[in-house]
Enzyme design. Structure first.
Site, PDB file in Angstrom:
ATOM      1  N   ASN A  31       7.961  -5.404  -7.800  1.00  0.00           N
ATOM      2  CA  ASN A  31       8.843  -4.602  -6.960  1.00  0.00           C
ATOM      3  C   ASN A  31       9.862  -5.490  -6.248  1.00  0.00           C
ATOM      4  OD1 ASN A  31       6.440  -5.392  -5.610  1.00  0.00           O
ATOM      5  ND2 ASN A  31       6.634  -3.787  -4.086  1.00  0.00           N
ATOM      6  N   ASN A  34      14.995  -3.657  -0.870  1.00  0.00           N
ATOM      7  CA  ASN A  34      16.368  -3.847  -0.430  1.00  0.00           C
ATOM      8  C   ASN A  34      16.492  -3.354   1.004  1.00  0.00           C
ATOM      9  OD1 ASN A  34      19.402  -2.999  -0.205  1.00  0.00           O
ATOM     10  ND2 ASN A  34      19.263  -4.215  -2.068  1.00  0.00           N
ATOM     11  N   ALA A  36      18.729  -1.635   2.171  1.00  0.00           N
ATOM     12  CA  ALA A  36      18.990  -0.202   2.013  1.00  0.00           C
ATOM     13  C   ALA A  36      17.775   0.338   1.260  1.00  0.00           C
ATOM     14  CB  ALA A  36      20.274   0.028   1.233  1.00  0.00           C
ATOM     15  N   TYR A  37      16.793   0.794   1.997  1.00  0.00           N
ATOM     16  CA  TYR A  37      15.451   1.044   1.432  1.00  0.00           C
ATOM     17  C   TYR A  37      15.412   1.787   0.096  1.00  0.00           C
ATOM     18  CZ  TYR A  37      13.437  -0.439   5.957  1.00  0.00           C
ATOM     19  OH  TYR A  37      13.067  -1.137   7.069  1.00  0.00           O
ATOM     20  N   CYS A  42      10.578  -0.320  -8.113  1.00  0.00           N
ATOM     21  CA  CYS A  42       9.136  -0.510  -8.304  1.00  0.00           C
ATOM     22  C   CYS A  42       8.862  -1.523  -9.415  1.00  0.00           C
ATOM     23  CB  CYS A  42       8.479   0.810  -8.686  1.00  0.00           C
ATOM     24  SG  CYS A  42       8.356   1.999  -7.343  1.00  0.00           S
ATOM     25  N   GLU A  44       6.913  -1.139 -11.921  1.00  0.00           N
ATOM     26  CA  GLU A  44       6.916  -0.464 -13.227  1.00  0.00           C
ATOM     27  C   GLU A  44       8.344  -0.351 -13.762  1.00  0.00           C
ATOM     28  OE1 GLU A  44       5.453   0.458 -10.471  1.00  0.00           O
ATOM     29  OE2 GLU A  44       3.573   1.521 -10.817  1.00  0.00           O
ATOM     30  N   CYS A  78       8.313   6.693 -11.176  1.00  0.00           N
ATOM     31  CA  CYS A  78       7.893   5.796 -12.263  1.00  0.00           C
ATOM     32  C   CYS A  78       7.097   6.550 -13.325  1.00  0.00           C
ATOM     33  CB  CYS A  78       7.096   4.621 -11.707  1.00  0.00           C
ATOM     34  SG  CYS A  78       8.167   3.427 -10.887  1.00  0.00           S
TER      35      CYS A  78
HETATM   36  N1  THU Z   1       5.484   0.281  -5.470  1.00  0.00           N
HETATM   37  C1  THU Z   1       5.531  -0.172  -6.762  1.00  0.00           C
HETATM   38  O1  THU Z   1       6.236  -1.141  -7.068  1.00  0.00           O
HETATM   39  N2  THU Z   1       4.774   0.472  -7.682  1.00  0.00           N
HETATM   40  C2  THU Z   1       3.892   1.459  -7.402  1.00  0.00           C
HETATM   41  O2  THU Z   1       3.193   1.916  -8.309  1.00  0.00           O
HETATM   42  C3  THU Z   1       3.766   1.981  -6.048  1.00  0.00           C
HETATM   43  C4  THU Z   1       4.728   1.438  -5.051  1.00  0.00           C
HETATM   44  C5  THU Z   1       6.254  -0.464  -4.454  1.00  0.00           C
HETATM   45  C6  THU Z   1       7.493   0.191  -3.940  1.00  0.00           C
HETATM   46  C7  THU Z   1       7.661  -0.492  -2.598  1.00  0.00           C
HETATM   47  O3  THU Z   1       8.334  -1.738  -2.803  1.00  0.00           O
HETATM   48  C8  THU Z   1       6.245  -0.797  -2.160  1.00  0.00           C
HETATM   49  O4  THU Z   1       5.438  -0.678  -3.318  1.00  0.00           O
HETATM   50  C9  THU Z   1       5.717   0.142  -1.086  1.00  0.00           C
HETATM   51  O5  THU Z   1       5.889   1.460  -1.462  1.00  0.00           O
END
Ligand code: THU
Length: 122
Positions: A31, A34, A36-37, A42, A44, A78
């Protein structure tokens, strides 16, 4: 491994993903947040982007890992992204860093999902 490279200054929650594509190659992602949330991505999504950039378009298996009390499932967005490149019976294996594992499939993660089929006109 790839999880360690996650860029998570806002959540502190590192996630790693690996995709084995139909060719047998492994594509990884983490992941990337940023300031800017909503612009954060992610793990994936990163693995899917790496797979497509490498010239592979079909997912054979997905693994996700995070340091979490329970294995972390892909978020809704995702799930849709995985369904674009993986058949419904593709295994999705979720781990936490304590060694817990949960197995599911794209079908079970996204029942009734939207697909290109709905855009076909007779
Ligand atoms: N996140 C992922 O990268 N994959 C997931 O399956 C769940 C959530 C990340 C997004 C964000 O950077 C952080 O986890 C918290 O939500």
């Amino acid at each position: 491994m790839v999880r360690e490279n996650a860029y998570v200054p806002y959540s502190g929650f590192k996630v790693g993903a690996a995709i084995r594509s139909a060719s047998g190659a492994i594509h990884v992602g983490c992941n990337v947040e940023n300031a800017a949330y909503p612009e954060g991505t992610c793990a994936e999504a990163g693995a899917i982007a790496a797979m497509v950039a490498a010239g592979d378009l079909r997912i054979a298996e997905v693994a996700v890992i995070a340091d979490s009390p329970h294995p972390v499932p892909p978020c809704g967005g995702c799930r849709q992204k995985l369904a674009e490149f993986g058949d419904p019976d593709v295994p999705v294996v979720m781990y936490n860093t304590q060694g817990e594992m949960l197995r599911t499939t794209i079908r079970d993660l996204l029942p009734g999902g939207f697909s290109v089929d709905y855009m076909l006109r007779s």
